[in-house]
Design a protein around this motif. Sequence first.
Motif, PDB file in Angstrom:
ATOM      1  N   SER A  45       1.072  -1.210   0.116  1.00 50.96           N
ATOM      2  CA  SER A  45      -0.011  -0.047   0.013  1.00 50.96           C
ATOM      3  C   SER A  45       0.990   1.221   0.086  1.00 50.96           C
ATOM      4  N   HIS A  46       2.110   1.025  -0.096  1.00 47.70           N
ATOM      5  CA  HIS A  46       3.050   2.364  -0.283  1.00 47.70           C
ATOM      6  C   HIS A  46       3.133   2.377  -1.713  1.00 47.70           C
ATOM      7  N   TYR A  47       1.989   3.213  -2.232  1.00 43.02           N
ATOM      8  CA  TYR A  47       1.866   3.274  -3.753  1.00 43.02           C
ATOM      9  C   TYR A  47       2.785   4.174  -4.606  1.00 43.02           C
ATOM     10  N   PRO A  48       3.256   4.153  -5.776  1.00 36.86           N
ATOM     11  CA  PRO A  48       4.132   5.120  -6.292  1.00 36.86           C
ATOM     12  C   PRO A  48       3.578   6.363  -6.140  1.00 36.86           C
ATOM     13  N   ARG A  49       4.340   7.427  -6.287  1.00 34.80           N
ATOM     14  CA  ARG A  49       3.845   8.866  -6.260  1.00 34.80           C
ATOM     15  C   ARG A  49       3.543   9.400  -7.564  1.00 34.80           C
ATOM     16  N   PRO A  64      14.318  21.574  -6.019  1.00 39.54           N
ATOM     17  CA  PRO A  64      14.258  22.228  -4.664  1.00 39.54           C
ATOM     18  C   PRO A  64      15.504  21.700  -3.716  1.00 39.54           C
ATOM     19  N   LEU A  65      15.961  22.863  -3.213  1.00 38.01           N
ATOM     20  CA  LEU A  65      17.176  22.862  -2.364  1.00 38.01           C
ATOM     21  C   LEU A  65      16.635  22.095  -1.134  1.00 38.01           C
ATOM     22  N   ASP A  66      17.756  21.453  -0.594  1.00 35.02           N
ATOM     23  CA  ASP A  66      17.525  20.615   0.694  1.00 35.02           C
ATOM     24  C   ASP A  66      16.617  19.554   0.984  1.00 35.02           C
ATOM     25  N   GLU A  67      16.040  19.065  -0.304  1.00 37.00           N
ATOM     26  CA  GLU A  67      15.284  17.920  -0.236  1.00 37.00           C
ATOM     27  C   GLU A  67      15.494  16.835  -1.104  1.00 37.00           C
ATOM     28  N   ASN A  68      15.116  15.373  -0.635  1.00 38.91           N
ATOM     29  CA  ASN A  68      15.455  14.344  -1.430  1.00 38.91           C
ATOM     30  C   ASN A  68      14.580  14.457  -2.680  1.00 38.91           C
ATOM     31  N   VAL A  69      15.204  14.031  -3.854  1.00 41.89           N
ATOM     32  CA  VAL A  69      14.701  14.010  -5.138  1.00 41.89           C
ATOM     33  C   VAL A  69      15.091  12.513  -5.754  1.00 41.89           C
ATOM     34  N   THR A  70      14.128  12.265  -6.661  1.00 42.54           N
ATOM     35  CA  THR A  70      14.407  11.018  -7.502  1.00 42.54           C
ATOM     36  C   THR A  70      14.177  11.536  -9.103  1.00 42.54           C
ATOM     37  N   ILE A  71      15.112  11.597  -9.780  1.00 44.34           N
ATOM     38  CA  ILE A  71      15.223  12.119 -11.142  1.00 44.34           C
ATOM     39  C   ILE A  71      15.696  11.219 -12.077  1.00 44.34           C
ATOM     40  N   ILE A  72      15.359  11.462 -13.422  1.00 42.78           N
ATOM     41  CA  ILE A  72      15.704  10.385 -14.493  1.00 42.78           C
ATOM     42  C   ILE A  72      16.760  11.851 -15.496  1.00 42.78           C
ATOM     43  N   ALA A  73      17.857  11.316 -15.674  1.00 41.83           N
ATOM     44  CA  ALA A  73      18.814  12.098 -16.451  1.00 41.83           C
ATOM     45  C   ALA A  73      19.993  11.178 -17.205  1.00 41.83           C
ATOM     46  N   GLU A  74      20.653  12.135 -18.150  1.00 42.34           N
ATOM     47  CA  GLU A  74      21.638  11.430 -18.931  1.00 42.34           C
ATOM     48  C   GLU A  74      22.992  11.908 -18.526  1.00 42.34           C
ATOM     49  N   VAL A  75      24.115  11.183 -18.345  1.00 44.19           N
ATOM     50  CA  VAL A  75      25.332  11.390 -17.916  1.00 44.19           C
ATOM     51  C   VAL A  75      25.876  12.241 -19.215  1.00 44.19           C
ATOM     52  N   ILE A 168       7.890   3.801 -15.104  1.00 43.84           N
ATOM     53  CA  ILE A 168       8.947   3.517 -13.981  1.00 43.84           C
ATOM     54  C   ILE A 168       8.033   3.986 -12.725  1.00 43.84           C
ATOM     55  N   PRO A 169       7.714   3.189 -11.977  1.00 45.34           N
ATOM     56  CA  PRO A 169       7.283   3.672 -10.707  1.00 45.34           C
ATOM     57  C   PRO A 169       8.239   4.553  -9.847  1.00 45.34           C
ATOM     58  N   ILE A 170       7.798   5.804  -9.411  1.00 44.18           N
ATOM     59  CA  ILE A 170       8.686   6.476  -8.528  1.00 44.18           C
ATOM     60  C   ILE A 170       8.096   6.611  -7.151  1.00 44.18           C
ATOM     61  N   TYR A 171       8.690   5.883  -6.190  1.00 43.10           N
ATOM     62  CA  TYR A 171       8.088   5.697  -4.978  1.00 43.10           C
ATOM     63  C   TYR A 171       8.407   6.657  -3.969  1.00 43.10           C
ATOM     64  N   PRO A 172       7.492   7.359  -2.884  1.00 48.75           N
ATOM     65  CA  PRO A 172       8.121   8.067  -1.890  1.00 48.75           C
ATOM     66  C   PRO A 172       9.280   7.533  -1.195  1.00 48.75           C
ATOM     67  N   ALA A 173      10.455   8.114  -0.938  1.00 48.89           N
ATOM     68  CA  ALA A 173      11.568   7.582  -0.662  1.00 48.89           C
ATOM     69  C   ALA A 173      12.045   8.426   0.519  1.00 48.89           C
ATOM     70  N   THR A 174      13.209   7.884   1.097  1.00 42.29           N
ATOM     71  CA  THR A 174      13.966   8.578   2.138  1.00 42.29           C
ATOM     72  C   THR A 174      15.607   8.692   1.780  1.00 42.29           C
ATOM     73  N   SER A 179      13.837   4.955  -4.220  1.00 42.60           N
ATOM     74  CA  SER A 179      12.826   4.592  -5.008  1.00 42.60           C
ATOM     75  C   SER A 179      13.071   3.176  -5.458  1.00 42.60           C
ATOM     76  N   TRP A 180      13.853   2.992  -6.301  1.00 42.23           N
ATOM     77  CA  TRP A 180      14.287   1.491  -7.043  1.00 42.23           C
ATOM     78  C   TRP A 180      14.339   0.313  -5.946  1.00 42.23           C
ATOM     79  N   GLN A 181      14.796   0.953  -4.498  1.00 36.46           N
ATOM     80  CA  GLN A 181      14.943  -0.150  -3.685  1.00 36.46           C
ATOM     81  C   GLN A 181      13.695  -0.545  -3.119  1.00 36.46           C
ATOM     82  N   VAL A 182      12.827   0.382  -2.952  1.00 28.31           N
ATOM     83  CA  VAL A 182      11.337   0.354  -2.716  1.00 28.31           C
ATOM     84  C   VAL A 182      10.698  -0.885  -3.989  1.00 28.31           C
ATOM     85  N   GLN A 183      10.893  -0.422  -5.289  1.00 33.06           N
ATOM     86  CA  GLN A 183      10.389  -1.081  -6.311  1.00 33.06           C
ATOM     87  C   GLN A 183      10.972  -2.635  -6.372  1.00 33.06           C
TER      88      GLN A 183
END
Length: 737
Positions: A45-49, A64-75, A168-174, A179-183
């Motif tokens: 019941s910890h659903y993707p956000r 946002p500064l000082d917040e945990n984020v999950t992003i998709i990007a290219e090196v 790709i589900p992006i979950y609330p994370a800490t 997120s992918w560890q939740v997945q």
Amino acid sequence: MTSSTAPAADGTVSLESRLTGVLGGRTASAFEKAFGMRTVADLLSHYPRRYATRGELTALAKLPLDENVTIIAEVLRVQERPMRARRGSILEVTISDGEGILTLTFFNQAWRARELRPGVRGIFAGKVSAYRGALQLAHPDYELFEDDAENVVAPGSAAAKEWAQTPIPIYPATGTVASWQVQKAVALALDALGPCPDPVPAAVVAERGLLAFRDALEGIHRPQKNAQWQRARDALRFQEAFVLQAALLQQRAEARSVAATPRQAVPGGLLERFDAVLPFTLTGDQADVGREIAHDLAASQPMHRLVQGEVGSGKTLVALRAMLAVADSGGQSALLAPTEVLAAQHLRSIAEMLGPDLSAELMPTLVTGQLSTAERKRALLRTVSGQSRIVVGTHALLGDAVGFYDLGLVVVDEQHRFGVEQREALRAKGGTPPHVLVLTATPIPRTVAMTVFGDLEVSTIAQLPAGRQGIESFVVPLADRPGWERRIWERASEEIARGRQVFVVCPAISAKEAEDDGEEAPADSAADSAGPPRPAANVESVAAQVRADPLFAQTRVGVLHGRLASDEKDAAMRAFAAGDIDLLIATTVIEVGVNVPNASAMIVLDADRFGVSQLHQLRGRVGRGGVPGLCLLVTHAEDGSLARQRVDAVAATLDGFELANVDLELRREGDVLGSRQSGGRSSLKLLRVVSDGELIAEARVAAAETLDDGGLAAHPALAAALARRLDESERAFLGKS
């Protein structure tokens, strides 16, 4: 983080199974610490956000500064350089979404350059910080896409396109669980999970065209297309509303299954005598609600009624008439108030309304923690002997030493200030279950009433008594008009010169100490805006400023806040009510219940630091007599900000019910049913009371029909869902009994 091998999907793993057996002890411990999860149901019941795709590159410019984020990007590029101050190296990896740039920083981990090569894409998670003007993630977690199926499908093929567009589900994370560890944990749980009986009956599922429960879990966590998770979310949202409404209906039925002593007014009795000398006529709403309460009190099941009414609409009068009906039957009533100031105000108001003769018979008594030993003994004796038919108090009423002769009615004022356990502790002091009347001056939108108070009957008093003057409200936007600050104090002195009185409300007591009697400051207040936080206006500093101002050389200034001793608070309020103080500088201890008809102006400093309902309550302290009211909402919030919208909304209307809906739209969902009300985290996952009113109403009808069809015994899957979803504290919260 490590995982054990998942058990086979042979039915041995259920939603009630502990996570330890599915994920392994170490991982399960990390998930419990991060999210409070203990069972498979908690995890699933910890659903993707939200959902991303491998072809999507997240906008980096707005992180946002000082917040945990999950992003998709290219090196883009990778660079290693030695550290200047000590041995070792720094690996700097630049990633991009095609527009914004972000730097990943790793200390003494040069080996990561073999993975993070230019051109690879992946999911990156960490806390955003700034270094030399550029955004960066220090030691982020990441998972790259390069080893996925893209390597085994031809570029440009249909298979490659499908791979790139798979959600790709992006979950609330800490910071400790990405997120992918939740997945991955969710995948282990789903693979091991046996059959999942659906709490929603098959007939309802078919009628609404919903996915079955097991299919919905798969669809929301492992969708192949967007349409899958959308349909799954619809099914799980309805299930959530259905289970919640079933819990409320079950609680209502249980509350009504116990016997209570009927309480009725008698001809020529206390209530009839009181009504005969009332100096005014009840409003239509007051009369209607009075009849509803009288009907409930006369029943052999305990009343559970919520009365909501505008500030000054006469809720206390309605409650007093109920107390007199109970007294007519020989019973006592207890009124629980959130603060000593309000409890003392209630006692004075009740005594004034009763008059000397009825007061002598009913002997209204105050019980608070600040009474002297002698006063407390007298109050407790009056209460336990039944000599006092009306007992008013604070949390002190809940103590073991307080007993009642025949407690027939519990009245809870400003219900949002009390926990369920506190109300239950008072209710338990009755020999038979007493009737319960809950009062609130905070109007409640229909969807919230249906979701939070679905086990209570709800009455509304919308009409105001005749003779009330209007209140003019103005926003004083000091961010745009700093020169207007002086005019605030000039306006206050003008009201005082006319013989009127003025409230000034601050969000803090001193420069270092906030007031704890009100709501916590909204997260979007000016204190949380960009740049150094501006100190909140506080009682001590404002009082010193006012006393030093020549405008107020002849003004009698008083202060009132929660740190004062009980007798000091009571003395200050009495002096203000008697007209011996012209300008009262206070915190939100004056938010509710304080009645000073000569008070004409309410000045709220840093108004953006208060919620909509709180501002509406504060404004209701003026305009209560024959004197027109003025409310100045002073704010440093920028025009267009959410904090400023909140203040503007209050200034735009006096309609508390309209403001309640505005408040619901402006506030974060977690605030609607969060810890301020329930004493714990919100039990809502997908359901949104802001937008799901119709769905909630439909779910309530379906839940009622289901419970009528044999009750929970005939629907074991629903019974199991109730047991899973509602822990003990949440069940108590929903009960409010």
